[in-house]
Design a protein around this motif. Sequence first.
Motif, PDB file in Angstrom:
ATOM      1  N   ALA A 118       0.834  -1.207   0.000  1.00 30.93           N
ATOM      2  CA  ALA A 118       0.000   0.000   0.000  1.00 30.93           C
ATOM      3  C   ALA A 118       0.869   1.257   0.000  1.00 30.93           C
ATOM      4  CB  ALA A 118      -0.929  -0.009   1.208  1.00 30.93           C
ATOM      5  N   ILE A 119       1.937   1.248   0.787  1.00 37.74           N
ATOM      6  CA  ILE A 119       2.849   2.393   0.803  1.00 37.74           C
ATOM      7  C   ILE A 119       3.466   2.586  -0.578  1.00 37.74           C
ATOM      8  CG2 ILE A 119       5.014   3.271   1.751  1.00 37.74           C
ATOM      9  CD1 ILE A 119       4.319   1.872   4.377  1.00 37.74           C
ATOM     10  N   ARG A 120       3.856   1.482  -1.202  1.00 38.49           N
ATOM     11  CA  ARG A 120       4.453   1.551  -2.542  1.00 38.49           C
ATOM     12  C   ARG A 120       3.494   2.205  -3.528  1.00 38.49           C
ATOM     13  NH1 ARG A 120       7.872  -2.394  -5.828  1.00 38.49           N
ATOM     14  NH2 ARG A 120       7.099  -2.278  -7.962  1.00 38.49           N
ATOM     15  N   ARG A 121       2.219   1.805  -3.476  1.00 40.20           N
ATOM     16  CA  ARG A 121       1.238   2.387  -4.400  1.00 40.20           C
ATOM     17  C   ARG A 121       1.107   3.894  -4.183  1.00 40.20           C
ATOM     18  NH1 ARG A 121      -1.698  -2.388  -3.171  1.00 40.20           N
ATOM     19  NH2 ARG A 121      -2.970  -1.273  -1.635  1.00 40.20           N
ATOM     20  N   ARG A 122       1.078   4.301  -2.923  1.00 42.46           N
ATOM     21  CA  ARG A 122       0.895   5.724  -2.631  1.00 42.46           C
ATOM     22  C   ARG A 122       2.129   6.542  -2.996  1.00 42.46           C
ATOM     23  NH1 ARG A 122      -2.285   5.585   3.238  1.00 42.46           N
ATOM     24  NH2 ARG A 122      -4.053   4.301   2.555  1.00 42.46           N
ATOM     25  N   LEU A 123       3.303   6.003  -2.702  1.00 41.32           N
ATOM     26  CA  LEU A 123       4.531   6.707  -3.076  1.00 41.32           C
ATOM     27  C   LEU A 123       4.622   6.875  -4.589  1.00 41.32           C
ATOM     28  CD1 LEU A 123       7.227   5.053  -0.745  1.00 41.32           C
ATOM     29  CD2 LEU A 123       5.919   7.138  -0.344  1.00 41.32           C
ATOM     30  N   THR A 124       4.290   5.817  -5.307  1.00 45.84           N
ATOM     31  CA  THR A 124       4.345   5.868  -6.771  1.00 45.84           C
ATOM     32  C   THR A 124       3.410   6.935  -7.318  1.00 45.84           C
ATOM     33  OG1 THR A 124       4.898   3.501  -6.871  1.00 45.84           O
ATOM     34  CG2 THR A 124       4.034   4.518  -8.876  1.00 45.84           C
ATOM     35  N   LYS A 125       2.164   6.931  -6.851  1.00 43.75           N
ATOM     36  CA  LYS A 125       1.198   7.918  -7.324  1.00 43.75           C
ATOM     37  C   LYS A 125       1.639   9.337  -6.981  1.00 43.75           C
ATOM     38  CE  LYS A 125      -2.962   5.024  -7.392  1.00 43.75           C
ATOM     39  NZ  LYS A 125      -3.143   5.168  -8.856  1.00 43.75           N
ATOM     40  N   LYS A 126       2.232   9.519  -5.795  1.00 42.24           N
ATOM     41  CA  LYS A 126       2.666  10.851  -5.389  1.00 42.24           C
ATOM     42  C   LYS A 126       3.781  11.368  -6.278  1.00 42.24           C
ATOM     43  CE  LYS A 126       2.772  14.451  -2.657  1.00 42.24           C
ATOM     44  NZ  LYS A 126       1.659  15.421  -2.636  1.00 42.24           N
ATOM     45  N   VAL A 127       4.750  10.521  -6.600  1.00 45.80           N
ATOM     46  CA  VAL A 127       5.857  10.935  -7.462  1.00 45.80           C
ATOM     47  C   VAL A 127       5.340  11.291  -8.852  1.00 45.80           C
ATOM     48  CG1 VAL A 127       7.977  10.180  -8.599  1.00 45.80           C
ATOM     49  CG2 VAL A 127       7.601   9.638  -6.190  1.00 45.80           C
ATOM     50  N   LEU A 128       4.485  10.429  -9.410  1.00 48.07           N
ATOM     51  CA  LEU A 128       3.963  10.688 -10.750  1.00 48.07           C
ATOM     52  C   LEU A 128       3.087  11.937 -10.777  1.00 48.07           C
ATOM     53  CD1 LEU A 128       3.097   7.069 -11.967  1.00 48.07           C
ATOM     54  CD2 LEU A 128       5.151   8.418 -12.396  1.00 48.07           C
ATOM     55  N   THR A 129       2.294  12.134  -9.734  1.00 49.04           N
ATOM     56  CA  THR A 129       1.461  13.330  -9.657  1.00 49.04           C
ATOM     57  C   THR A 129       2.321  14.584  -9.560  1.00 49.04           C
ATOM     58  OG1 THR A 129      -0.313  12.100  -8.568  1.00 49.04           O
ATOM     59  CG2 THR A 129      -0.354  14.484  -8.342  1.00 49.04           C
ATOM     60  N   THR A 130       3.410  14.499  -8.826  1.00 50.17           N
ATOM     61  CA  THR A 130       4.320  15.645  -8.719  1.00 50.17           C
ATOM     62  C   THR A 130       4.896  16.015 -10.078  1.00 50.17           C
ATOM     63  OG1 THR A 130       4.908  15.037  -6.439  1.00 50.17           O
ATOM     64  CG2 THR A 130       6.431  16.483  -7.619  1.00 50.17           C
ATOM     65  N   ILE A 131       5.304  15.018 -10.843  1.00 50.28           N
ATOM     66  CA  ILE A 131       5.839  15.283 -12.188  1.00 50.28           C
ATOM     67  C   ILE A 131       4.744  15.843 -13.095  1.00 50.28           C
ATOM     68  CG2 ILE A 131       6.902  14.223 -14.221  1.00 50.28           C
ATOM     69  CD1 ILE A 131       8.159  12.157 -12.338  1.00 50.28           C
ATOM     70  N   LYS A 132       3.536  15.307 -12.973  1.00 50.24           N
ATOM     71  CA  LYS A 132       2.418  15.799 -13.773  1.00 50.24           C
ATOM     72  C   LYS A 132       2.105  17.258 -13.442  1.00 50.24           C
ATOM     73  CE  LYS A 132      -2.415  14.727 -14.896  1.00 50.24           C
ATOM     74  NZ  LYS A 132      -3.544  13.798 -14.622  1.00 50.24           N
ATOM     75  N   ASP A 133       2.178  17.605 -12.165  1.00 50.55           N
ATOM     76  CA  ASP A 133       1.934  18.995 -11.759  1.00 50.55           C
ATOM     77  C   ASP A 133       2.996  19.929 -12.334  1.00 50.55           C
ATOM     78  OD1 ASP A 133      -0.291  18.192 -10.362  1.00 50.55           O
ATOM     79  OD2 ASP A 133       0.711  18.153  -8.403  1.00 50.55           O
ATOM     80  N   MET A 134       4.237  19.469 -12.408  1.00 43.61           N
ATOM     81  CA  MET A 134       5.289  20.278 -13.035  1.00 43.61           C
ATOM     82  C   MET A 134       4.928  20.578 -14.490  1.00 43.61           C
ATOM     83  SD  MET A 134       8.763  18.333 -11.844  1.00 43.61           S
ATOM     84  CE  MET A 134       9.212  18.064 -10.132  1.00 43.61           C
ATOM     85  N   LEU A 135       4.469  19.542 -15.186  1.00 40.58           N
ATOM     86  CA  LEU A 135       4.148  19.677 -16.607  1.00 40.58           C
ATOM     87  C   LEU A 135       2.976  20.618 -16.842  1.00 40.58           C
ATOM     88  CD1 LEU A 135       4.348  18.806 -19.596  1.00 40.58           C
ATOM     89  CD2 LEU A 135       2.974  16.802 -19.005  1.00 40.58           C
ATOM     90  N   SER A 136       1.953  20.517 -16.013  1.00 43.79           N
ATOM     91  CA  SER A 136       0.727  21.291 -16.240  1.00 43.79           C
ATOM     92  C   SER A 136       0.764  22.680 -15.613  1.00 43.79           C
ATOM     93  CB  SER A 136      -0.475  20.527 -15.680  1.00 43.79           C
ATOM     94  OG  SER A 136      -0.318  20.281 -14.292  1.00 43.79           O
ATOM     95  N   SER A 137       1.819  22.974 -14.859  1.00 45.27           N
ATOM     96  CA  SER A 137       1.901  24.263 -14.175  1.00 45.27           C
ATOM     97  C   SER A 137       2.018  25.413 -15.177  1.00 45.27           C
ATOM     98  CB  SER A 137       3.103  24.277 -13.226  1.00 45.27           C
ATOM     99  OG  SER A 137       3.294  25.554 -12.671  1.00 45.27           O
TER     100      SER A 137
END
Length: 653
Positions: free
Chosen positions: A366-385
Amino acid sequence: MTTGIEQREFQTETRQILDLMIHSVYSNKDTFLRELVSNASDALDKLKLEAYRDKDLEADTSDLHIELDVDADTRTLTVRDNGIGMSRDEVIDLIGTLAKSGTAELRRKLREAKDAVASEELIGQFGIGFYSTFMVADKVTLLTRKAGEKHGTRWESSGDATYTIETVDDAPQGTSVTLHLKPEDVEDHLYDYASERKLREIVKRYSDFIAYPVRMQVERPAPETDDTSAEDQDAEPKTVVETETLNSMKALWARPRSEVTDDEYNEFYKHVSHSWDDPLEVIPMKAEGTFEYQALLFIPSHAPFDLFSREHRAGIHLYVKRVFIKDDCEELMPEYLRFVKGVVDAQDLSLNVSREILQQDRQIRAIRRRLTKKVLTTIKDMLSSEDEASRDKYRTVWSQFGRVLKEGLLSDFDNRDTLLEISSFPSTHSEDEQTTLAQYVERMKDGQEQIYYLTGESRQQLEASPHMEAFRARGLEVLLLTDPVDEMWVTSVPEFDGKPLQSIAKGEVDLDTDEEKKDAEAKREEQDKQFADVLGWLTSTLEDQVKQVRLSTRLTDSPACIVGDEFGMTPSLERMYRASGQEVPHFKRILELNPTHPLVEGLRAAHAERGDDPALAETAELLYGTALLAEGGELEDPAHFAKMLANRLARTI
C-alpha cells in the motif's frame, strides 16, 4: 594476534582517481567530513539492524555514536564510530580497491569538468566519497573491527600507488579513520580542519540531521569559585574538557515543511543519496489512518552514472519507528522510479522484517502504491503548471529520467494513463521542443484518427526514412521514437485518449480523404493490373528476404520501402531480444514499390519484355538492399551487395 604488515598496490583505476583528486583544486573541501560522518552513520544503522536480527551478536549497542577527535599539535583528525565495522576482506574490497563500475567514465568526466564544483559533484555521483579524504590529508589510517569478530584490521595509505594492511588484536568495535592533515595554509583559514570552530561549523551545516550524536571533546574555562586564592589568580587560566554533541539529531521527515529550510533538505538529500548536487524536487508525505507512515522523497537533478547498470541500487531507506531497517529498499518503489531517493518511516511494521516479509506485506504494498502515485502526480503537476520554473523542472526530469519512466508503460498498468500523460517525445512538429501525446492530439488534422509514430536509432535516420514521404507531403505529424524502450512499449499501449497508436512502418497506410478515395480507386485498380506480373515475379525472386511485394501508397520520392505486418516485430526489436540472449524467429516483411518512380516503372516494362532475365533478378536484389539501407537496416551479406552494385556501376560507364 598481530600479523606482519602487508603492502599491496591499488587497482589501476583507483590510482588514477586518487591522482586526479590529490592534484586537483576543489572549491569546497569541507565535504570530505560529511562523507565520513555519513559512512559512520550507515555503519551504526547496520549494527542496529544486525543486532535485531542476531540476538547472539556480541556487540555493544547501548551508546551508538560518532566521535570527532582532533589534535591541533599533531594535526590529526579522527572520525570514529562504534558501528558494524569491517572484516579484513571488506576493507580490501571496499577501501583498497575501487570495485564499482563506471570508473573509466568517471576519470573522463573529471578531466573534462570545467570547474572545481563540477568535479566535486562527479565524485559524489560516482560513490567514492572515502577517497575525498586525500584532498585534505597526506596520510589516512583506518582501524576497524567487525562486530562479533575477535581481531581487527589496520589500513593505511599516503594516496600513492600502494597501501598497507595488517591484522591487529587491539581494535575496538567499529571504525576509526585518522587523517594526517596537510600543512595549514596560512593564507586560507577556511580549511583549518584542526580547528574546533571549523569542525563544529561543518557538522552543523552538513550533518545536523544525523540520527546519532556526533560528539567532540572541547576545552572550556573552568568555572570560578569563591575561594580562589591570589596565587591561583596569577596562574594560567584553568580549563576543563567537556564532551559536546554537535548535531540536533532531529528526523527531518518528522518535521513540518514550514520548519525546514531548503539547505537542510539539500544536505539531507546528499546524505541519503551520497550525491553532491542539490535535489530537483522535495516531496514530503504523511499518512494517517489504518496504518501510519512518514516519507521524505527527492527527485534528483541529474541521473546517476549507473542508472541503467545491473548493479544500480534503489534509493529508498526504510525505517520503523525511527529504527533503521534497510537501505535501498526495492519493495517501496517500482523499478522504473529507481532514481527517486529518500526515506520512509513506518509505524506498524515488525522490526525484524526480512526481504520475503517485505515483499508479501500488505502495508508495504500500500505504501508503494501511494509513493508511486505521489511521485507521478508531482511530475504531472510540473508539466501542467503555468509557472515556467516548474515546467523547466519537468523538462529536466524528462531529459534525465524519461527513458526510465517509459519502462513503467510496460509494467505498471495501474498508472499507465498517468505515465502516458507525462511522457514527451520528439516529433516532426518541432526540431527543438518535444511534445506530449495530449499536445499531439490537439494538433491532429480533421479526419485523422491515429497517432502516427516511427521507431529507429536516431532522429536523422527517421526523418530521412522513405516511410515519412507521404506524411511529410500531407503535413501529418509523426512521433520520432529513438529510445530502445520505445520499441517495446508501443506494442503494449493500444491507444491514448481514444486515438490508436499507428506505426507508419507497419501495415497498410491509407491517408486519402473520402473524396480522394473515389478518385484514386480506379487508378489503383489499373495499377494493380499493370503491375500484377512483376509483383508476382518479385515476390518469387525475393522469397528468401520478403513475404510479399506490393504497391505502396506511402511513397512519393523513393522507389521502395520495407514495412512490417501490423502486429509484427520490428528488426530493431528482434536485434534487442537476440542481444539479450533470447532466441526469436526471423520475421519476413513486405517490400512496397512506388508505382510512379522511374526505376519501378522501368523494371515493370523490362520484365514484361524480357521475363526472368538474370540481370533483372540482380536489379530486384539491389532494389531490396537499397530499401533496407534507407530505413537503417543491416544487409545479411554486405560484400555480395557491394559486388553487385560495383558490377552494375561498371556497366554504366
